[in-house]
Motif scaffolding. Structure first.
Motif, mmCIF file in Angstrom:
data_model
loop_
_atom_site.group_PDB
_atom_site.id
_atom_site.type_symbol
_atom_site.label_atom_id
_atom_site.label_comp_id
_atom_site.label_asym_id
_atom_site.label_seq_id
_atom_site.Cartn_x
_atom_site.Cartn_y
_atom_site.Cartn_z
ATOM 1 N N ARG A 97 29.918 -0.578 -18.495
ATOM 2 C CA ARG A 97 29.815 0.481 -17.480
ATOM 3 C C ARG A 97 28.949 1.591 -18.032
ATOM 4 O O ARG A 97 28.807 1.729 -19.246
ATOM 5 C CB ARG A 97 31.203 1.023 -17.143
ATOM 6 C CG ARG A 97 31.827 1.807 -18.292
ATOM 7 C CD ARG A 97 33.088 2.531 -17.864
ATOM 8 N NE ARG A 97 33.639 3.309 -18.981
ATOM 9 C CZ ARG A 97 34.747 4.016 -18.907
ATOM 10 N NH1 ARG A 97 35.448 4.045 -17.787
ATOM 11 N NH2 ARG A 97 35.175 4.698 -19.948
ATOM 12 N N ILE A 104 57.280 -0.645 -8.067
ATOM 13 C CA ILE A 104 57.451 -2.085 -8.311
ATOM 14 C C ILE A 104 57.698 -2.408 -9.790
ATOM 15 O O ILE A 104 57.786 -3.572 -10.167
ATOM 16 C CB ILE A 104 56.219 -2.891 -7.802
ATOM 17 C CG1 ILE A 104 54.926 -2.366 -8.445
ATOM 18 C CG2 ILE A 104 56.139 -2.848 -6.280
ATOM 19 C CD1 ILE A 104 53.727 -3.269 -8.194
ATOM 20 N N PHE A 150 53.638 3.785 0.245
ATOM 21 C CA PHE A 150 52.744 3.436 -0.861
ATOM 22 C C PHE A 150 53.493 2.680 -1.942
ATOM 23 O O PHE A 150 54.641 3.012 -2.251
ATOM 24 C CB PHE A 150 52.134 4.694 -1.484
ATOM 25 C CG PHE A 150 51.087 5.338 -0.622
ATOM 26 C CD1 PHE A 150 49.741 5.033 -0.788
ATOM 27 C CD2 PHE A 150 51.445 6.247 0.362
ATOM 28 C CE1 PHE A 150 48.764 5.630 -0.003
ATOM 29 C CE2 PHE A 150 50.488 6.849 1.159
ATOM 30 C CZ PHE A 150 49.147 6.541 0.977
ATOM 31 N N GLY A 155 51.470 1.893 -11.936
ATOM 32 C CA GLY A 155 51.414 2.876 -13.020
ATOM 33 C C GLY A 155 51.394 4.313 -12.526
ATOM 34 O O GLY A 155 51.741 5.236 -13.252
ATOM 35 N N PHE A 158 51.954 -6.591 -0.500
ATOM 36 C CA PHE A 158 51.483 -5.989 -1.754
ATOM 37 C C PHE A 158 51.085 -7.079 -2.736
ATOM 38 O O PHE A 158 51.441 -8.246 -2.559
ATOM 39 C CB PHE A 158 52.524 -5.028 -2.345
ATOM 40 C CG PHE A 158 53.694 -5.690 -3.024
ATOM 41 C CD1 PHE A 158 54.770 -6.184 -2.304
ATOM 42 C CD2 PHE A 158 53.718 -5.807 -4.419
ATOM 43 C CE1 PHE A 158 55.847 -6.777 -2.943
ATOM 44 C CE2 PHE A 158 54.800 -6.390 -5.061
ATOM 45 C CZ PHE A 158 55.865 -6.889 -4.323
ATOM 46 N N VAL A 159 50.320 -6.695 -3.748
ATOM 47 C CA VAL A 159 49.859 -7.672 -4.742
ATOM 48 C C VAL A 159 50.957 -7.855 -5.790
ATOM 49 O O VAL A 159 51.418 -6.891 -6.395
ATOM 50 C CB VAL A 159 48.545 -7.215 -5.410
ATOM 51 C CG1 VAL A 159 48.165 -8.142 -6.557
ATOM 52 C CG2 VAL A 159 47.428 -7.167 -4.375
ATOM 53 N N THR A 197 47.607 -0.323 -14.246
ATOM 54 C CA THR A 197 47.616 -1.772 -14.064
ATOM 55 C C THR A 197 46.300 -2.228 -13.439
ATOM 56 O O THR A 197 45.624 -1.438 -12.772
ATOM 57 C CB THR A 197 48.763 -2.182 -13.109
ATOM 58 O OG1 THR A 197 48.494 -1.611 -11.819
ATOM 59 C CG2 THR A 197 50.116 -1.695 -13.611
HETATM 60 C C1 LIG Z 1 42.937 10.444 -16.725
HETATM 61 C C2 LIG Z 1 42.590 9.242 -15.907
HETATM 62 C C3 LIG Z 1 41.557 8.429 -16.323
HETATM 63 C C4 LIG Z 1 41.204 7.303 -15.592
HETATM 64 N N1 LIG Z 1 40.179 6.538 -16.037
HETATM 65 C C5 LIG Z 1 39.818 5.437 -15.325
HETATM 66 C C6 LIG Z 1 38.767 4.597 -15.769
HETATM 67 O O1 LIG Z 1 38.172 4.836 -16.828
HETATM 68 N N2 LIG Z 1 38.425 3.525 -15.011
HETATM 69 C C7 LIG Z 1 39.073 3.232 -13.862
HETATM 70 O O2 LIG Z 1 38.729 2.239 -13.211
HETATM 71 N N3 LIG Z 1 40.085 4.017 -13.406
HETATM 72 C C8 LIG Z 1 40.468 5.096 -14.106
HETATM 73 N N4 LIG Z 1 41.503 5.879 -13.654
HETATM 74 C C9 LIG Z 1 42.182 5.527 -12.393
HETATM 75 C C10 LIG Z 1 43.437 4.671 -12.583
HETATM 76 O O3 LIG Z 1 44.005 4.890 -13.847
HETATM 77 C C11 LIG Z 1 43.168 3.174 -12.409
HETATM 78 O O4 LIG Z 1 42.620 2.931 -11.150
HETATM 79 C C12 LIG Z 1 44.438 2.339 -12.617
HETATM 80 O O5 LIG Z 1 44.096 1.027 -12.851
HETATM 81 C C13 LIG Z 1 45.382 2.401 -11.438
HETATM 82 O O6 LIG Z 1 46.523 1.630 -11.741
HETATM 83 P P1 LIG Z 1 47.993 2.151 -11.492
HETATM 84 O O7 LIG Z 1 48.896 1.050 -11.820
HETATM 85 O O8 LIG Z 1 48.221 3.404 -12.225
HETATM 86 O O9 LIG Z 1 47.919 2.409 -9.920
HETATM 87 P P2 LIG Z 1 48.801 3.324 -8.993
HETATM 88 O O10 LIG Z 1 48.380 4.734 -9.126
HETATM 89 O O11 LIG Z 1 50.235 3.033 -9.146
HETATM 90 O O12 LIG Z 1 48.291 2.779 -7.604
HETATM 91 C C14 LIG Z 1 46.962 2.912 -7.173
HETATM 92 C C15 LIG Z 1 46.869 2.565 -5.687
HETATM 93 O O13 LIG Z 1 47.077 1.189 -5.490
HETATM 94 C C16 LIG Z 1 48.275 0.931 -4.748
HETATM 95 N N5 LIG Z 1 48.941 -0.142 -5.452
HETATM 96 C C17 LIG Z 1 49.292 -0.151 -6.771
HETATM 97 N N6 LIG Z 1 49.790 -1.355 -7.089
HETATM 98 C C18 LIG Z 1 49.740 -2.105 -5.992
HETATM 99 C C19 LIG Z 1 50.110 -3.441 -5.714
HETATM 100 N N7 LIG Z 1 50.597 -4.217 -6.671
HETATM 101 N N8 LIG Z 1 49.927 -3.903 -4.471
HETATM 102 C C20 LIG Z 1 49.425 -3.126 -3.513
HETATM 103 N N9 LIG Z 1 49.044 -1.851 -3.716
HETATM 104 C C21 LIG Z 1 49.204 -1.335 -4.936
HETATM 105 C C22 LIG Z 1 49.014 2.230 -4.732
HETATM 106 O O14 LIG Z 1 49.791 2.392 -3.586
HETATM 107 C C23 LIG Z 1 47.892 3.237 -4.821
HETATM 108 O O15 LIG Z 1 47.354 3.449 -3.557
HETATM 109 C C24 LIG Z 1 41.881 6.996 -14.389
HETATM 110 C C25 LIG Z 1 42.937 7.824 -13.979
HETATM 111 C C26 LIG Z 1 43.285 8.934 -14.719
HETATM 112 C C27 LIG Z 1 44.411 9.791 -14.254
#
Ligand SMILES: Cc1cc2nc3c(=O)[nH]c(=O)nc-3n(C[C@H](O)[C@H](O)[C@H](O)COP(=O)(O)OP(=O)(O)OC[C@H]3O[C@@H](n4cnc5c(N)ncnc54)[C@H](O)[C@@H]3O)c2cc1C
Lengths: 761, 285
Positions: free
Chosen positions: B180, B49, B24, B28, B161-162, B106
Motif C-alpha cells: 500500500r 459477535i 450493527f 473488533g 452477517f459474515v 478483524t
Molecule cells: C487507529 C486506527 C487505525 C486503523 N488503521 C487501518 C489500516 O491501516 N488499514 C485499514 O484497512 N483499516 C484501518 N483501520 C480501520 C479498522 O481498524 C479496520 O477496518 C478493521 O479491520 C475493522 O475491523 P473490526 O473488527 O474492528 O470492525 P468493526 O469496527 O467491529 O466493524 C466494522 C464494520 O463492519 C461491520 N461488521 C463487522 N464485522 C462484521 C461481520 N462479521 N459481518 C457483517 N458486518 C460486520 C460493522 O457493523 C461495522 O459496520 C484503523 C482504525 C483505527 C481506529
C-alpha cells in the motif's frame, strides 16, 4: 541590592547538569492533571455549535427548543456576550472569534453554546438550535484574497495608512530594510528570482483545549485551564466579560503542548459566560475536530524572493515580498515574516515587504517562531539556487554573507555577539556532511533566526523552616522549565537542586506575568528568580547578622551559607541556609525573596540544520535519513531539555515540510480536521535527530541565557526542501512537499527533459 | 441503544433479523466505535459477535483455512500455517492500525466496513478468498469481492452477517503479496494499494494470476486485464509494463484530501508492479 541583569561570568555548580525533571513521575504515571482533569460539584457539560459555512450571514438564531429541553441549564449566543471593550478593536476581534456576531467568518466559527447536565443532553440541545444562514461568497487562498473583486472578509477593514474608503482584505503592508535594492541588483553578476507557496499548518498539540469555569452570582470567578499564559487569559476573559481582574482567579493546568496555540483564548470566555448564566460550574473540552477548525493554526503563504550576487559570492541585493493570510481577523504575521526573512545575513541592500491578508479561515495564532519558517523556506531555498548558479558551496556562500556582531539587521537593530557563523562552522565540521549519499538521496542545509522575548515577569522564593525552597513563577512550564528554574534557584542560593520545588502559581499569587511565548520562560523567569534569590540572600544575611549580633556588611553569602568576614569574627562558624531557616520564626519570621521585572535584553538566536533524505522517484515518498540541529542556546541550563526543544522543533518542521497541511474544499470547508488526514509525523517517520548545543552567552542575562524553544523550527522546511531538490534534481517550491507534489515535479521535469531531447535531436 | 452479545450464530441472526431501526454487528469495533463516538452513526442495536465460540478461531480444513469473523488480525500473524500459505494476506491484515488495533480488528470487519481503502481486502481478493454469510435463510458462500457494494455499503441482506473468511490451500508454486502507499510509515490509510497472487508453471512461467487494486474505485477492484498481461510470461520488463498499463486503465479514483486521480493512478501501477515481483519471488520464480 543587586538587580544587575548583565552577564556575570561564573563557574556553574548545578546549572548545566542533567537532573530529573520534577514533573516527570506525575506525567509518566498519569497523575498529572491536565485541562480536562478538573471537576467541581454540580458541574455541567458545555458544548459549542459551529458554523458549517465558510462565510454566512446569520439571519436569526432560535434557541427556544434547546432551552426547553430538560437538563439544559444555559444556552448562549453573542447576545450573551455584549460588547464591553470600550472600542478596543483587538479585544472585540477576540470576542467575535469566540462567538460569531451576526456573521460566521469561517467553517467552525462558534455561533451558539449550551451547558447541560450531561454530554448526551448537550449534544441533543445543539441539534435543537435553529439557525437561519444566508451563505455568502468566501475566499480561502491568500493570493485570491488580494485580487480585485475578491469576497471581502471584514467590511470594516482598511489597509493601515491606505485608502479610508476602500474595502480590502489587506489589513496592513509592512516594509523593512536598508540600502537601495534596485542598485544592488544592477550591480550583481547573477540575479535569481523565485516564488514559493506554503500551506497552513496546525501546532498539533495532543491535548485539546479544555477548561473548567465557575462564576458565582457575586461576580467572582475561577477558571482552571490548559494555557500558555493564565495571566493573559485572566485579563482577556475579565475584560471581555466585564469582570474585575482581581475577582477572576485562573489556574493553569499541566499542558499537553501549546507551541503558540494556547496563547490566545478560544472558548474560555464562552465557558465562563455559560457558567455565569447557568450559575453552575461548566466544563468545556474541545474535540479534535474543533481544535483544527476553530483554534489558531499558522498562516499559509505566498512569497517571492530575489537575490543579486557577485561572482565572488557577495550578495549585493536581496528582496522578499511576502503574502501571509491571518485568517478572518487582522494579524501581524506577515510583518513578522518580513522582519525575520533576512535576519541571518549581513546585507548592504535589503528590503522586505509584507502583506497581512484576511481570508475565511480560522484566526491565525502563533506557532513556534511564528512566520519565520515560511520566510526561511523561500529565502534559504533561493540561497541554495544562487550558490548553485555561481558554483559555490552552499555553506561557504552562507558563511561569506552571514551576519556578525555589529551587523545591522534587515529589521533594524544592530547585533551584539551572535551565533550564526559558529553554527555554520559547526555544519562544515559535522560528521554527517561526510556521509556518502546513494542514488535518489540528497543533502540540504539551511539557517534560521528567531528574536526571542523577555517581558513582564514575577517570582517569589520562600524558604521553609527545614531549609527547603519553594519557587513560585507565573510562566507556564511548557517544556521542562520547572527543572531549569529550580537549577537556577539552587545555583544562586548555593543549595542542592533536590531542595528546590518550583510551582507555577495561579493568578492570585503573583503579579502579572506575560505568556510563555517567544522562548521567554527560562530567560525571563530565570532572571526574576535570580533577583528574587538575591533578595532572599539579603534577608538571610540580615538574620545571620542578627544571630551573631554583628554588622550585616560583615556577613557574606557563599556556597549556601552565611560567612562572617574579618579576623574579629574568626570564632563564628558559618551558618547554613537550613540553620538560618530553622531559627527564622524567632529572628523575624518567614524568609522570602521576590522580584517583579520587565526582563529586557532577550538575545537573538540562530540555528543551522543539516538534512539527508531519500526520495522514491516512482511514488514521490520522502524518507528523512539523517538530521542534525546546531543551535546557539546562550547557556544550556538543563542540556536535556535544550536538546529536547531542538529535536521537537525539528520534528514539527519535518512534518510541516513533508505532509502537514490544511486542505479546504471548494465549499471553503476544512476537509481534514483530524489526525488521520492531517498527518503529523509518527515515531517511525523520524530519524534520530542529532543535536549540537553552542553556547555564545547572551550579555543581557546574568547567566547568559537565550531562549531555545523556537529557533529550530525555522530551518527544517528549507533544509528538507534543499535536500529533496538535490535528491530529485528538481527545485521544490511548494510546502508541504507531499508525495503527489514531488511526483508531479519529477514528471514535469522528465517531460521537459524529454522536450529538450526532442528539440535537440 | 441496545447491546447484545449472543453466544451462537443462530441467536445473532435472530437478533439482527428482528431488529427495528438501525442494527450493527460489532467485531473488533475499531471502525464501529470510532464512527459512533464521532456521531456519524447512532445505532439502535449493536450485536457483539465476539462471544460466539466458532467465530473465535482459525481452523485448517481439508480445503484451506477458515478464519472466524471474531479473530483479531494479530492472531493471523501468529498462525504459522497461515503465514506460510498466504504471506501477502497476513501482511495486509497486519498492516491495519497499530498493536492496539491489531489485537481487536478483524478481516471480516475490514471487509464489511466496505472502505475501498481497506488493507486486507485486495490481498483477500487476489487470494480468491470467500466469505461465509449466515442469515435467516441459512448459509451462503460468496467471493469476498461480492460483499462490498460501495463506500460504506455491503450486499448483505437484513439479518445477514459474515461468519468466516475462507482461504483455499495454495496450489503448487503459488505466491502472494500486498503493498500500500501511505504518506506516513504507519497509522495511515492507503492512498492506493495492490494485492497480487501468482501461480507458476514449468520454467517459472506464470500460469495463473490475480491482481486486485484498492482505493482507486468505489470498491476494491479485481483487474483481469492485469492478470492477463502477465500470464504466460516470466514477469519480464515488457510484462511488467503491460501490467502497469492494465492497472492504470482499471483505475477510476477520485480526487480527495488523500490523493489526486493522477497520483493514485500512477502509484497503483507502481505498487502492482512491485507486488508482482515479490509474489513471483515467493512463488519460487
Ligand atoms: C487507529 C486506527 C487505525 C486503523 N488503521 C487501518 C489500516 O491501516 N488499514 C485499514 O484497512 N483499516 C484501518 N483501520 C480501520 C479498522 O481498524 C479496520 O477496518 C478493521 O479491520 C475493522 O475491523 P473490526 O473488527 O474492528 O470492525 P468493526 O469496527 O467491529 O466493524 C466494522 C464494520 O463492519 C461491520 N461488521 C463487522 N464485522 C462484521 C461481520 N462479521 N459481518 C457483517 N458486518 C460486520 C460493522 O457493523 C461495522 O459496520 C484503523 C482504525 C483505527 C481506529
Amino acid at each position: 541590592m543587586s538587580h544587575d541583569a548583565s552577564l556575570t561570568n561564573r563557574n556553574f555548580k548545578v546549572v548545566g547538569t542533567r537532573v530529573p525533571r520534577p514533573d516527570g513521575v506525575d506525567k509518566v504515571t498519569g497523575r498529572a492533571r491536565y485541562g480536562a482533569d478538573a471537576t467541581a460539584p454540580g458541574q455541567l457539560v458545555g458544548m459549542i455549535l459551529r458554523s458549517p459555512h465558510a462565510h454566512a450571514l446569520i439571519r436569526s438564531i432560535d434557541t427556544s427548543k434547546a432551552e426547553a429541553l430538560p437538563g439544559v441549564k444555559a444556552v448562549i449566543t453573542s447576545a450573551d456576550l455584549p460588547d464591553k471593550v470600550n472600542g478596543r478593536r483587538d479585544l472585540l476581534d477576540i470576542l467575535e472569534n469566540c462567538m460569531a456576531r451576526g456573521r460566521a467568518l469561517y467553517d467552525g466559527h462558534a455561533v451558539a453554546a449550551v451547558a447541560a447536565i450531561d454530554a448526551e443532553t448537550a449534544k441533543q440541545a445543539l441539534k435543537l438550535i435553529k439557525i437561519d444562514y444566508k451563505v455568502l461568497p468566501h475566499v480561502t487562498d491568500v493570493d485570491e484574497a488580494m485580487q480585485e473583486g475578491a469576497p471581502i472578509v471584514q467590511p470594516w477593514v482598511r489597509t493601515a495608512g491606505g485608502d479610508p474608503n476602500k474595502e480590502t482584505n489587506v489589513s496592513q503592508i509592512s516594509e523593512f530594510g536598508h540600502g537601495d535594492v534596485e542598485a544592488g541588483f544592477a550591480e550583481a553578476d547573477v540575479v535569481i528570482e523565485r516564488s514559493y507557496k506554503t500551506e497552513q499548518t496546525h501546532q498539533g498539540y495532543i491535548e485539546p483545549h479544555a477548561c473548567l469555569a465557575s462564576v458565582g452570582p457575586d461576580g467572582q470567578g475561577e477558571l482552571w485551564v490548559t494555557t500558555q499564559g493564565h495571566y493573559t487569559f485572566r485579563n482577556q476573559c475579565a475584560e471581555l466579560l466585564g469582570m474585575e481582574i482581581a475577582k477572576l482567579k485562573v489556574t493553569s493546568s499541566e499542558i499537553g503542548g501549546g507551541f503558540g496555540g494556547k496563547t490566545h483564548v478560544w472558548m474560555e470566555p464562552v465557558a465562563l459566560a455559560l457558567s455565569r448564566k447557568a450559575n453552575r460550574p461548566v466544563k468545556l473540552v474541545m474535540t479534535r475536530d474543533e481544535v483544527f477548525r476553530a483554534t489558531g493554526p499558522t498562516c499559509s503563504t505566498s512569497i517571492d524572493v530575489k537575490i543579486g550576487v557577485k561572482r565572488d559570492g557577495r550578495i549585493t541585493g536581496a528582496k522578499a515580498v511576502l503574502r501571509y493570510q491571518d485568517g478572518a481577523f487582522p494579524g501581524i504575521w506577515g510583518m513578522l515574516g518580513a522582519m525575520t526573512s533576512w535576519a541571518c545575513y549581513d546585507l548592504p541592500n535589503v528590503k522586505s515587504i509584507a502583506y497581512d491578508v484576511l481570508v475565511n479561515r480560522p484566526k491565525v495564532a502563533a506557532y513556534r517562531a511564528p512566520s519565520a519558517p515560511m520566510a526561511a523556506f523561500a529565502v534559504e531555498s533561493t540561497m541554495d539556487i544562487v550558490a548553485g548558479a555561481i558554483g559555490m558551496d552552499p555553506v561557504d556562500f552562507r558563511l561569506l554573507n552571514a551576519a556578525k556582531e555589529g551587523t545591522r539587521a534587515s529589521y533594524g537593530p544592530t547585533y551584539g555577539p551572535i551565533g550564526i557563523r559558529a553554527t555554520l562552522e559547526a555544519v562544515k565540521n559535522h560528521p554527517q556532511m561526510k556521509v556518502k549519499l546513494k542514488p535518489n538521496q540528497g543533502r540540504g542545509m539551511a539557517c534560521g533566526f528567531w528574536f526571542n522575548f523577555g517581558g513582564q515577569t514575577c517570582a517569589t522564593v520562600n524558604i521553609g523552616v527545614d531549609g527547603t525552597i519553594n519557587v513560585s513563577v507565573g510562566t507556564v512550564d511548557v517544556g521542562g522549565s520547572r527543572a531549569s528554574l529550580s537549577l537556577i534557584a539552587a545555583e544562586e542560593l548555593g543549595v542542592p537542586y533536590e531542595t528546590v520545588k518550583c510551582t507555577i502559581a495561579d493568578t492570585a499569587s503573583l503579579g502579572h506575568n506575560d505568556t510563555t511565548e517567544g522562548s521567554r520562560g527560562t530567560f525571563s523567569s530565570g532572571m526574576a528568580i535570580i533577583f528574587a534569590c538575591r533578595n532572599a540572600i539579603e534577608e538571610l544575611r540580615n538574620r545571620a547578622a542578627k544571630t551573631w549580633d554583628i554588622p550585616v556588611q560583615d556577613v557574606h553569602w557563599q556556597d549556601g551559607q552565611a560567612v562572617a568576614l574579618g579576623i574579629q569574627h574568626s570564632n563564628l562558624q558559618p551558618l547554613t541556609l537550613a540553620q538560618i531557616a530553622a531559627k527564622s520564626p524567632r529572628t523575624g519570621g518567614p524568609i522570602a525573596g521576590h522580584n517583579e521585572v520587565v526582563a529586557d535584553g532577550a538575545g537573538v538566536s540562530f540555528a543551522s540544520h543539516i538534512c539527508d533524505v531519500e526520495v522514491d522517484p516512482e511514488t514521490g515518498a520522502t524518507r528523512v535519513l539523517r538530521y542534525a540541529v546546531i543551535q546557539d542556546a546562550g547557556r544550556a541550563i538543563h542540556p536535556d531539555y535544550v536538546e529536547g526543544q531542538f529535536q521537537g522543533a525539528a520534528a514539527q518542521g519535518i512534518g510541516w515540510a513533508l505532509n502537514e497541511e490544511y486542505i479546504y474544499g471548494k465549499d471553503g470547508r476544512l476537509q481534514n480536521p483530524g489526525f488521520l488526514d492531517y498527518r503529523i509525523p509518527v515515531c517511525s517517520d523520524l530519524p534520530f535527530i542529532d543535536t549540537q548545543i553552542l553556547e555564545i552567552p547572551n550579555p543581557g542575562h546574568p547567566y547568559g541565557i537565550r531562549g531555545v524553544g523556537e529557533t529550530s523550527i525555522v530551518p527544517p522546511l528549507a533544509a528538507i526542501g534543499n535536500a529533496v531538490s538535490n535528491a530529485v534534481g528538481v527545485r521544490l517550491t511548494h510546502v508541504p512537499m507531499s508525495p503527489p507534489r514531488i511526483l508531479k515535479a519529477i514528471k514535469a521535469e522528465r517531460s521537459l527533459a524529454g522536450d529538450r531531447r526532442v528539440s535537440a535531436g | 441503544m441496545r447491546y447484545e452479545a449472543p453466544t451462537s450464530t443462530k441467536d445473532a441472526v435472530t437478533l439482527l433479523s428482528r431488529a427495528k431501526g438501525s442494527a450493527f454487528v460489532l467485531a473488533g469495533g475499531s471502525d464501529l466505535l470510532v464512527r459512533m463516538k464521532g456521531g456519524f452513526i447512532e445505532p439502535d442495536l449493536v450485536v457483539d459477535i465476539k462471544r460466539i465460540p466458532a467465530l473465535q478461531e482459525i481452523r485448517k480444513t481439508s480445503t484451506g483455512f477458515r478464519i472466524g469473523a471474531a479473530v483479531p488480525c494479530a492472531a493471523m500473524g501468529e498462525h504459522a500455517g497461515l503465514r506460510k500459505a498466504w504471506p501477502g494476506v497476513v501482511e495486509a491484515a497486519n498492516l491495519i492500525g497499530s498493536d492496539q488495533i491489531q489485537s481487536r480488528c478483524t478481516v471480516a470487519g475490514n471487509l464489511c466496513n466496505a472502505s475501498p481503502a481497506a488493507d486486507s481486502v485486495p490481498a483477500l481478493v487476489a487470494a480468491k478468498a470467500k466469505a461465509v454469510i449466515a442469515g435467516p435463510k441459512g448459509r451462503r458462500t460468496v467471493p469476498v469481492e461480492k460483499v462490498p457494494a460501495g463506500p460504506g455499503r455491503t450486499t448483505l441482506g437484513k439479518g445477514e452477517f459474515v461468519e468466516a473468511i475462507l482461504l483455499p490451500l495454495p496450489k503448487g508454486k503459488t505466491g502472494d503479496a500486498y503493498l500500500r502507499f501511505t504518506p506516513r510509515t504507519e497509522m495511515d490509510i492507503a492512498v492506493c494499494s495492490a494485492g497480487v497472487c501468482l501461480k507458476l508453471g514449468r520454467g517459472g512461467v506464470i500460469e495463473e494470476a490475480r491482481v486486485a487494486l484498492g482505493a482507486v474505485a468505489p470498491t476494491v477492484v479485481l483487474v483481469p486485464a492485469a492478470a492477463k498481461a502477465i500470464v504466460g510470461t516470466k514477469l519480464d520488463e515488457a510484462a511488467l509494463a503491460a501490467l502497469t498499463a492494465a492497472c492504470e486503465a482499471a483505475c477510476a479514483p477520485i480526487d480527495d484530501k488523500r490523493g489526486t486521480v493522477e497520483f493514485r493512478t500512477e502509484v497503483a501501477g507502481v505498487l502492482a508492479r512491485r507486488a508482482a515481483k515479490i509474489a513471483y519471488q515467493r512463488a519460487g520464480g
